[in-house]
Design a protein around this motif. Structure first.
Motif, PDB file in Angstrom:
ATOM      1  N   ALA A 122       0.823  -1.209   0.000  1.00  0.00           N
ATOM      2  CA  ALA A 122       0.000   0.000   0.000  1.00  0.00           C
ATOM      3  C   ALA A 122       0.858   1.259   0.000  1.00  0.00           C
ATOM      4  N   MET A 123       1.898   1.272   0.808  1.00  0.00           N
ATOM      5  CA  MET A 123       2.789   2.431   0.852  1.00  0.00           C
ATOM      6  C   MET A 123       3.534   2.602  -0.467  1.00  0.00           C
ATOM      7  N   GLY A 124       3.926   1.496  -1.081  1.00  0.00           N
ATOM      8  CA  GLY A 124       4.629   1.572  -2.359  1.00  0.00           C
ATOM      9  C   GLY A 124       3.774   2.176  -3.448  1.00  0.00           C
ATOM     10  N   VAL A 125       2.492   1.823  -3.474  1.00  0.00           N
ATOM     11  CA  VAL A 125       1.583   2.381  -4.475  1.00  0.00           C
ATOM     12  C   VAL A 125       1.438   3.887  -4.287  1.00  0.00           C
ATOM     13  N   VAL A 126       1.238   4.301  -3.050  1.00  0.00           N
ATOM     14  CA  VAL A 126       1.050   5.727  -2.757  1.00  0.00           C
ATOM     15  C   VAL A 126       2.262   6.541  -3.187  1.00  0.00           C
ATOM     16  N   THR A 127       3.449   6.066  -2.845  1.00  0.00           N
ATOM     17  CA  THR A 127       4.660   6.843  -3.167  1.00  0.00           C
ATOM     18  C   THR A 127       5.033   6.733  -4.645  1.00  0.00           C
ATOM     19  N   GLY A 128       4.638   5.641  -5.304  1.00  0.00           N
ATOM     20  CA  GLY A 128       5.002   5.458  -6.709  1.00  0.00           C
ATOM     21  C   GLY A 128       4.220   6.336  -7.656  1.00  0.00           C
ATOM     22  N   ILE A 129       2.983   6.684  -7.274  1.00  0.00           N
ATOM     23  CA  ILE A 129       2.159   7.527  -8.140  1.00  0.00           C
ATOM     24  C   ILE A 129       2.821   8.870  -8.395  1.00  0.00           C
ATOM     25  N   VAL A 130       3.511   9.383  -7.383  1.00  0.00           N
ATOM     26  CA  VAL A 130       4.149  10.699  -7.498  1.00  0.00           C
ATOM     27  C   VAL A 130       5.203  10.708  -8.598  1.00  0.00           C
ATOM     28  N   GLN A 131       5.873   9.576  -8.810  1.00  0.00           N
ATOM     29  CA  GLN A 131       6.983   9.533  -9.754  1.00  0.00           C
ATOM     30  C   GLN A 131       6.560   9.968 -11.154  1.00  0.00           C
ATOM     31  N   GLU A 132       5.444   9.433 -11.635  1.00  0.00           N
ATOM     32  CA  GLU A 132       5.034   9.740 -13.003  1.00  0.00           C
ATOM     33  C   GLU A 132       4.557  11.180 -13.141  1.00  0.00           C
ATOM     34  N   PHE A 133       3.980  11.755 -12.081  1.00  0.00           N
ATOM     35  CA  PHE A 133       3.576  13.156 -12.142  1.00  0.00           C
ATOM     36  C   PHE A 133       4.788  14.070 -12.343  1.00  0.00           C
ATOM     37  N   GLN A 134       5.916  13.679 -11.801  1.00  0.00           N
ATOM     38  CA  GLN A 134       7.093  14.540 -11.893  1.00  0.00           C
ATOM     39  C   GLN A 134       7.599  14.697 -13.322  1.00  0.00           C
ATOM     40  N   PHE A 135       7.349  13.687 -14.155  1.00  0.00           N
ATOM     41  CA  PHE A 135       7.775  13.813 -15.551  1.00  0.00           C
ATOM     42  C   PHE A 135       7.103  15.008 -16.229  1.00  0.00           C
TER      43      PHE A 135
END
Length: 471
Positions: free
Chosen positions: A63-76
Motif C-alpha cells: 500500500a505504501m509503495g503504491v502511494v509513493t510510486g504515483i508521485v513519480q510519473e507526475f514529476q515527468f
C-alpha cells in the motif's frame, strides 16, 4: 541553486524513498506465495500462520509503495516536461503497459487474495497470490525497460522535424541488453531485502519468545529467510558481474567513475578504499586488488579499462564542448557502499544459520541486534546501487542523446519546485513514520491464531457466505 538542481534533488529523494518499498514488495510477494503453497501441499498449520503473518507485512508495504510510486510519473510532466516531450513516444510505451497490464494484474489478484480467505476454493485462492506476485515482477520489468532506454537507448529514431525520439522497434526496447541483466539483478536484490525481513522478524521472536507454542514456526521462518538471503547474495554477485561488463560496454565513463580511474590502465586494479582529493583526481592512499577492475569491466584480468581523461576527450569531440564526467566521490563511494551493505546482510544470514545448527536456539543479544539490522542493510545496498546507476550516467538524462539540463521544465520556477519538493518531503516523512509503526506493531504481534479457521469445502456452493476480510 536553480530549478534544475532542486528538480534533480526532488526526483532523487522521491525515487530513493519509493524504492525502499519496491524490493520488499517484489521479494515478499513471492515468499508469501511459496509459504502458502507449502501450506496447500502439506496442510501444516505452521505454514498457514506464516503466510498470514508475513502476508500482512507485505500488504502494508504494498500500500505504501503504491502511494509513493504515483508521485513519480507526475514529476515527468511537472518538472521534466522537456524530457517527456523528447522521449515520451518511447518511454511511455513500457510504462503504459506496466500500468494497464502488470499493475492491474497485481492489484486485482491482491484484492481477491485479501478477501478470498475461506471463500474462494483453496486452489483459486493460491493462484491469486501467485498471479499478484507475477504481476509485481512484470511491473518491475517494464519499468526497468523504460529506465534501461535512458542508459542505453535502442529501438528509436530522432525525428529531425520535431526533434523528438520516436519508437521504431518496441521489441528492441523490451530486449535491451541493459534491461535483460538489470531485471534479474534487481530481483536478486529484492529477495535479499525480503529474506532479510523474514529472518529478522523470525529471529526476534525466537530469541524474545523462547518456549512459546509458535517457536517452531519462527525457527522455520528464520532458516527460510536466511537461505533466501544466501541464495539472493550469490545471485546478486553473479548478475552484478555481468551487469558490470555490459555497463563498461555501453557506458565506459560510468565504470571509470566507479573506480575514480582517470588514466587508461591495462590491467586495472580495484581499490577497496582510497583516500584522496575531494574530486577524486589525486590519490593519497589506496588499498587495491590487482587485476580486479579489468575483470569486472571486460572479463579479462589483463583487459583495458579506459580512464576518465581519455573518455572526456572522446566525448567532447563526439558531442561537443562540456564536461561529461559525473561527480566522482558520489559514484566511487556509492558503488562500494552497495557492495559492502549487500555482503554484510549475507554474512549475518550465515551467522543466523550457524546459531541454529543441530537444533540450537540462539540467545545472543549481539546476534539479535545484527539480525534486526538485516533488513536495513540490503535496503541501503539497493539505494546506493540506484544512486550509482543514475548519478554515474550524468550529465546525460538519455545517454548520448539528451543532457539532464535540457530535460527540465523551462516554465517551472525555482519557487514552485521548492514548494513541491518541501511538500513531498514532509508527506513522505509522515508516511515513513506510519509505515515503520505499522510494520513494528504487526511484526511484534506475532503469527495469528488459525485454530478456529475452516478452509472452504471446494465441493459445496458458497455463494451465500458474506465477503470476508482476512486482515
Amino acid at each position: 541553486m536553480d530549478a534544475l538542481d532542486v528538480a534533480r534533488w526532488q526526483f532523487g529523494v522521491t525515487t530513493v524513498y519509493h524504492f525502499l518499498f519496491v524490493p520488499l514488495t517484489i521479494g515478499l510477494s513471492v515468499l508469501v506465495a511459496i509459504l502458502q503453497t507449502m501450506w496447500h501441499r502439506t496442510g501444516n498449520e505452521r505454514y498457514l500462520k506464516l503466510t498470514k503473518f508475513y502476508g500482512k507485512l507485505f500488504l502494508i508495504n504494498f500500500a505504501m509503495g503504491v502511494v509513493t510510486g504515483i508521485v513519480q510519473e507526475f514529476q515527468f510532466g511537472m518538472n521534466w516536461s522537456d524530457y517527456s516531450r523528447f522521449v515520451g513516444d518511447v518511454f511511455g510505451a513500457p510504462l503504459a503497459i506496466e500500468a494497464l497490464v502488470a499493475f492491474f494484474l497485481e492489484s486485482t489478484f491482491i484484492g481477491l487474495w485479501i478477501f478470498g480467505w475461506d471463500r474462494l476454493p483453496k486452489r483459486a485462492h493460491l493462484a491469486s497470490i501467485w498471479a499478484a506476485a507475477i504481476g509485481t515482477n512484470l511491473s518491475a520489468y517494464f519499468i526497468l525497460a523504460a529506465n534501461s532506454f535512458m542508459q542505453n537507448p535502442v529501438g528509436y529514431r530522432i525525428n529531425a522535424d520535431t526533434g523528438r525520439a520516436e519508437l521504431t522497434d518496441f521489441p528492441a526496447v523490451l530486449t535491451n541488453k541493459v534491461a535483460l541483466i538489470t531485471f534479474p539483478h534487481t530481483l536478486a536484490g529484492s529477495f535479499l531485502v525480503a529474506g532479510s525481513l523474514v529472518t529478522a522478524v523470525g529471529l526476534w521472536h525466537v530469541i524474545r519468545n523462547r518456549g512459546s507454542a509458535d517457536t517452531g514456526a519462527y525457527r522455520f521462518a528464520t532458516k527460510f529467510g536466511s537461505w533466501v538471503v544466501l541464495v539472493a547474495s550469490a545471485a546478486v554477485l553473479f548478475t552484478g558481474d555481468i551487469q558490470g561488463k555490459i555497463m563498461t560496454d555501453v557506458q565506459p565513463m560510468k565504470m571509470a567513475a566507479a573506480e575514480g580511474l582517470y588514466t587508461t590502465e591495462s590491467p586495472a586494479s580495484f581499490s577497496v578504499l582510497t583516500v584522496g582529493s575531494l574530486d577524486g583526481s589525486r590519490e593519497v592512499f589506496a588499498i587495491k586488488i590487482p587485476y580486479l577492475l579489468s575483470y569486472l569491466g571486460t572479463g579479462d584480468p589483463n583487459g583495458t579499462v579506459h580512464g576518465i581523461n581519455d573518455l572526456q576527450a572522446q566525448y567532447a569531440t563526439q558531442y561537443g564542448a562540456g564536461s561529461y564526467t559525473p561527480i566522482i566521490p558520489v559514484t566511487y563511494w556509492s558503488f562500494r557502499f552497495m557492495i559492502a551493505f549487500g555482503m554484510a546482510a549475507g554474512a549475518i544470514a550465515l551467522l543466523v544459520l550457524w546459531s541454529q545448527r543441530k537444533g540450537r536456539t540462539p540467545s545472543s543479544k549481539w546476534l539479535l541486534r545484527a539480525g534486526l539490522a538485516m533488513p536495513v542493510l540490503p535496503l541501503l545496498a539497493n539505494s546506493f546501487g540506484w544512486i550509482f546507476t543514475e548519478m554515474g550516467r550524468q550529465p546525460w538524462i538519455v545517454f548520448g542523446e539528451m543532457l539532464t539540463r535540457n530535460g527540465v521544465s523551462r516554465s517551472v520556477s525555482l519557487a514552485e519546485v521548492l514548494t513541491s519538493f518541501t511538500a513531498f518531503t514532509l508527506i513522505y516523512a509522515t508516511l515513513a513514520v506510519i509505515e515503520v509503526k505499522l510494520l513494528l506493531r504487526y511484526a511484534k504481534a506475532g503469527v495469528p491464531d488459525v485454530s478456529e479457521e475452516h478452509p472452504i469445502d471446494d465441493t459445496h456452493d458458497d455463494a451465500e457466505r458474506p465477503l470476508a476480510f482476512a486482515y
